[in-house]
Design a protein around this motif. Structure first.
Motif, short mmCIF file in Angstrom:
data_model
loop_
_atom_site.label_atom_id
_atom_site.label_comp_id
_atom_site.label_asym_id
_atom_site.label_seq_id
_atom_site.Cartn_x
_atom_site.Cartn_y
_atom_site.Cartn_z
N ALA A 182 -1.65 7.68 -11.29
CA ALA A 182 -2.89 8.15 -11.23
C ALA A 182 -4.03 7.11 -11.69
CB ALA A 182 -3.16 9.65 -12.25
N ALA A 183 -3.64 6.19 -12.63
CA ALA A 183 -4.62 5.33 -13.15
C ALA A 183 -4.85 4.04 -12.04
CB ALA A 183 -4.10 4.80 -14.63
N ASN A 184 -3.95 3.91 -11.47
CA ASN A 184 -4.02 2.87 -10.49
C ASN A 184 -4.78 2.87 -9.37
OD1 ASN A 184 -3.17 0.60 -8.83
ND2 ASN A 184 -1.05 0.57 -9.51
N SER A 185 -5.90 2.43 -9.28
CA SER A 185 -7.08 2.39 -8.32
C SER A 185 -6.75 1.83 -6.93
CB SER A 185 -8.39 2.15 -8.75
OG SER A 185 -9.02 2.83 -9.70
N ASP A 186 -6.17 0.47 -7.07
CA ASP A 186 -5.62 -0.02 -5.96
C ASP A 186 -4.53 0.63 -5.15
OD1 ASP A 186 -7.34 -2.35 -6.63
OD2 ASP A 186 -5.84 -3.46 -7.64
N THR A 187 -3.36 1.16 -5.72
CA THR A 187 -2.59 2.05 -5.02
C THR A 187 -3.13 3.34 -4.37
OG1 THR A 187 -0.89 1.04 -6.48
CG2 THR A 187 -0.41 2.80 -5.07
N ILE A 188 -4.08 3.87 -5.15
CA ILE A 188 -4.53 5.05 -4.60
C ILE A 188 -5.51 4.82 -3.41
CG2 ILE A 188 -6.31 7.07 -5.08
CD1 ILE A 188 -5.33 6.81 -8.18
N LYS A 189 -6.20 3.71 -3.43
CA LYS A 189 -6.97 3.05 -2.32
C LYS A 189 -5.87 3.01 -1.07
CE LYS A 189 -10.46 -0.31 -1.16
NZ LYS A 189 -11.20 -1.31 -1.34
N LEU A 190 -4.96 2.33 -1.42
CA LEU A 190 -4.10 2.11 -0.17
C LEU A 190 -3.27 3.56 0.32
CD1 LEU A 190 -2.38 0.09 1.23
CD2 LEU A 190 -0.43 -0.02 -0.74
#
Length: 785
Positions: free
Chosen positions: A243-251
């Motif tokens: 939940a803290a990983n903005s890059d992965t959430i964007k992907l």
């Protein structure tokens, strides 16, 4: 509260008591409970499961039997509920002991299947106890928890009728299963590492990488490293990322085609949720309940452990706790919050089979954590929100479906096929309406396949052959087309009438009531798009008592995705084509000259510009006019952001409106002055928070004004607009202050997820009218709809 048993008093020393119990009494440890109770009381006889519920025959003294009846209700298993208890005294036949008899499969199927239940504390202790034989076992369960609805293939609820039938219990599990004093006594999914389902980790081609606990450890490490892992849970797949990983959430958003719609969070503990969200007592209770829904919570602000991309432009987060041993083990290994979104592409049902997941989620998931326990039917996470001091259902699925809604009517078997969006289906038998889990929007072939499968499933599970099919009046809804393709007679139900009947059924209202049905779209009886409706409902049907002034939607369906188009339709209706030269307005500025010219021509000529009375679309228009949202990425986004714009001050100021009488004697709510004031406030720099509050308060006052005019005390609130917390709570408060009795949804969604229940109630009313027909010929003519 269950009905009190009707006792037949006999002055004899020894009697036999026959008991039939209906309700949520299968799959919750009810038979073991009865066994222990009868043994303690010294009663002889038997208990079994049947398609009608739990059947019991016991013998003893009158005092013993009365004590048995009393304690059944007061000491029943915590996850059960009794809808009816019928009992009768008979002559004894001389039972020699007490036994759990083999379940019966014949007869009319009216027993209740329990939903899937979150892991109980006892099982949780075992999976984290190194000395326990189920240490780290992700499929641990007992009679008090575990899979139910997602694994059952037919009634009665016995292991051979579940997807656990191919897992033969080892001697230790069999001993637990046969021991009346063990909490796994007759626990149908009982298993352990020696005999039960197993985990595997697959790559993106479906090749096995590792098995068992090592698979879970590797999946956890992959999430830590920023990968997207598809996890097969209890009712389908989740896509999990940190939940803290903005890059992965964007992907994830890019791959899943879910640009801005909020993503759900699974967090380790209630305490971890409280660090990022405000949690009231009712919200805590919902989070920690056996149903384990997603709970919509007010966030405390931005926190480093939760990326802003989880719920952009949204002051709320959808949070849930782990609810299966697999989730507990995985989240326990990670120690931090994860995004846990449905394993699907947007508008498709969630995947339930690992091979299907590899195909449908190819290009989305990097790895797959799977297991070999088959899932019979997809069951999404349920979503609830605490509003007006009660738990309100936003999406009814895991933990709640397919528990029935019990109604006063007793009717023939019917099927209701629901709406086009947020679809659910309902099947009725007697006085029980079995509402399916959330199916979703019927926008894709995969969704329609799931829709048809769920109809087959619920009809097969409860042995229902519908004598009447209820559908929406909209001729182009795919659910309506399905109804037309069936041989059974059908009844088409007006969308907003179904909304109100749904609310009435939940609240046990017969009518008359004034129903307020506000949403985005519904096919009206006059061929226009309704959505701002005031319906007076009684035993004979409904009358449209009032509605909002209509306005055009340039582009039709395209306007639903572009609030700026809705705004131009509203502005054109109020100001004429002069509006297209007002380039200081946000919706006008958002188009280029060519687009404006085309929309102007459409509105002037009335081409592809259907008229609507929709309050949901008014929300869109105001959102656009004040510059909040011109285009949307998901349904209801503009309306949600307008609600979120209201400040905590909650001022009592409101915009003006007027009431006009139409040619039929009904009322029209004219929003013209409201829109003019919104424009003036926007141009003069009034803050959006105040504009939004004034608009919401205006809407509430239309309810009060129409209610006073109509003169009904009971007011039923339904439709997707009442998912708006501020709107609902203010409406309830104002109605009570003015002496009215407001009713709203709790167990069934106020959105289109509740339409199937309302359609069923309309079918009941229709059949009741047929029964009153004087001749066979009249009845036959009526049923040929």
């Amino acid at each position: 509260m269950s009905p009190k048993p009707q006792l037949i008093k006999r002055h004899v020393e020894h009697q036999r008591l026959r008991v039939a119990i209906r309700g949520a009494v299968q799959g919750v440890g009810f038979r073991p409970f009865v066994f222990r109770l009868c043994t303690e009381l010294g009663l002889t006889g038997w208990v079994n499961n049947s398609p009608q519920g739990v059947m019991i025959e016991v013998e003893g003294s009158p005092d013993q039997l009365l004590a048995f009846l009393s304690r059944i209700e007061s000491e029943r298993p915590p996850l059960s509920f009794i809808q009816s208890l019928e009992s009768s005294f008979m002559d004894p036949i001389g039972f020699s002991g007490f036994e759990i008899r083999e379940s019966k499969s014949n007869g009319s199927r009216s027993a209740v299947v329990m939903p899937d239940i979150g892991t109980c504390d006892d099982c949780l202790k075992e999976i984290f106890d190194p000395k326990d034989r189920r240490y780290l076992y992700p499929f641990t369960n007992c009679t008090n928890c575990g899979p139910r609805y997602s694994i059952i293939t037919s009634l009665p609820y016995d292991r051979p009728n579940t997807t656990m039938r191919d897992f033969t219990m080892c001697p230790d599990c069999q001993a637990e299963y046969a021991n009346p004093m063990d909490r796994r006594f007759h626990a149908q999914p009982n298993a352990c590492p020696a005999c039960g389902p197993k985990l595997e980790l697959w790559d993106d081609r479906g090749e096995s990488l590792m098995v068992g606990h090592n698979a879970l450890l590797a999946a956890a490490e992959a999430i830590r490293e920023g990968m997207i892992v598809a996890v097969k849970g209890i009712g389908g797949f989740h896509l999990l990322v940190a939940a803290a990983n903005s890059d992965t959430i964007k992907l994830l958003r890019k791959r899943k085609h879910r640009e801005e719609k909020p993503l759900a969070l699974m967090m380790p503990t209630t305490e971890s949720i409280e660090t990022v969200c405000e949690v009231s007592g009712l919200e805590r209770r919902a989070l920690e309940s056996p149903e384990r829904p997603i709970v919509i919570l007010k966030r405390k602000g931005l926190h480093q452990e939760i990326s802003h991309l989880v719920a952009p432009c949204n002051p709320y987060l959808g949070c849930m706790l782990p609810y299966t041993p697999l989730h507990h083990l995985l989240i326990g290994q990670l120690g931090f919050a994860v995004v846990a979104t449905s394993g699907n592409l947007s508008d498709e049902p969630i995947c339930i089979d690992e091979n299907e997941a590899v195909n449908r989620l190819h290009g989305i998931a990097d790895l797959y954590l799977v297991h070999d326990r088959p899932i019979v039917r997809h069951v999404d996470d349920s979503i609830v929100r605490i509003m007006a001091g009660r738990q309100a259902m936003i999406r009814r699925s895991r933990g709640f479906a397919p528990l029935p809604i019990q109604v006063a009517d007793k009717s023939s078997q019917t099927l209701a096929v629901g709406a086009h969006l947020k679809n659910t289906i309902a099947a009725s038998s007697g006085d029980q309406i079995f509402l399916s889990q959330h199916i979703g929007d019927l926008e894709t072939p995969e969704a329609m396949e799931a829709f048809r499968n769920d109809i087959d499933s619920i009809e097969g599970l409860y042995d229902i052959s519908p004598e009447l099919i209820a559908c929406d009046k909209h001729p182009d809804y795919l659910s309506t087309r399905y109804a037309r393709s069936q041989m059974a007679p059908r009844i088409a139900v007006q969308h907003h009438y179904a909304h109100i009947l749904s609310c009435m059924a939940e609240n046990d209202l017969e009518g008359p009531v004034l129903g307020i049905a506000w949403d985005g779209t519904g096919y009206g009886d006059d061929g226009t798009i309704w959505g701002g409706e005031f319906l007076r409902v009684d035993a004979d049907g409904f009358k449209r008592a009032a509605h909002f002034r209509k306005f055009p939607l340039p582009g039709g369906e395209k306007a639903v995705r572009e609030p700026r188009r809705v705004a131009l339709g509203v502005l054109f209706e109020e100001l004429g084509d002069h509006v297209f030269s007002m380039d200081d307005l946000h919706p006008v500025r958002s188009f280029d000259n060519a687009e404006l010219a085309l929309i102007k021509s459409m509105l002037i000529k009335g081409i592809n510009s259907p008229m609507t009375s929709s309050v949901g679309r008014l929300f869109d228009a105001v959102s656009s006019i004040i510059g909040l949202r011109q285009t949307t990425r998901f349904e209801g986004q503009a309306a949600m952001e307008l609600e979120f714009a209201i400040s905590a001050l909650h001022p009592d100021e409101r915009y003006d409106f007027s009431l006009v009488t139409d040619e039929n004697g009904g009322l029209i709510i004219d929003w013209g002055r409201t829109i003019s004031d919104v424009i003036a406030d926007t141009q003069s720099g009034v803050c959006r928070a105040l504009i939004s509050a004034r608009f919401h308060n205006m809407l509430v006052e239309t309810i009060i004004s129409v209610a006073k005019h109509v003169g009904e005390d009971s007011i039923a609130l339904s439709g997707g607009c009442f998912q708006n917390k501020y709107l609902l709570e203010r409406a309830v408060d104002r109605l009570r202050a003015e002496g009215f009795w407001p009713y709203w949804h709790q167990r069934v969604p106020t959105n289109d997820g509740g339409i199937a229940l309302g359609q069923t109630m309309a079918a009941f009313r229709f059949l009741r009218q047929i029964e009153k027909s004087e001749s066979v010929e009249e009845r036959r003519a009526a049923i040929c709809v």
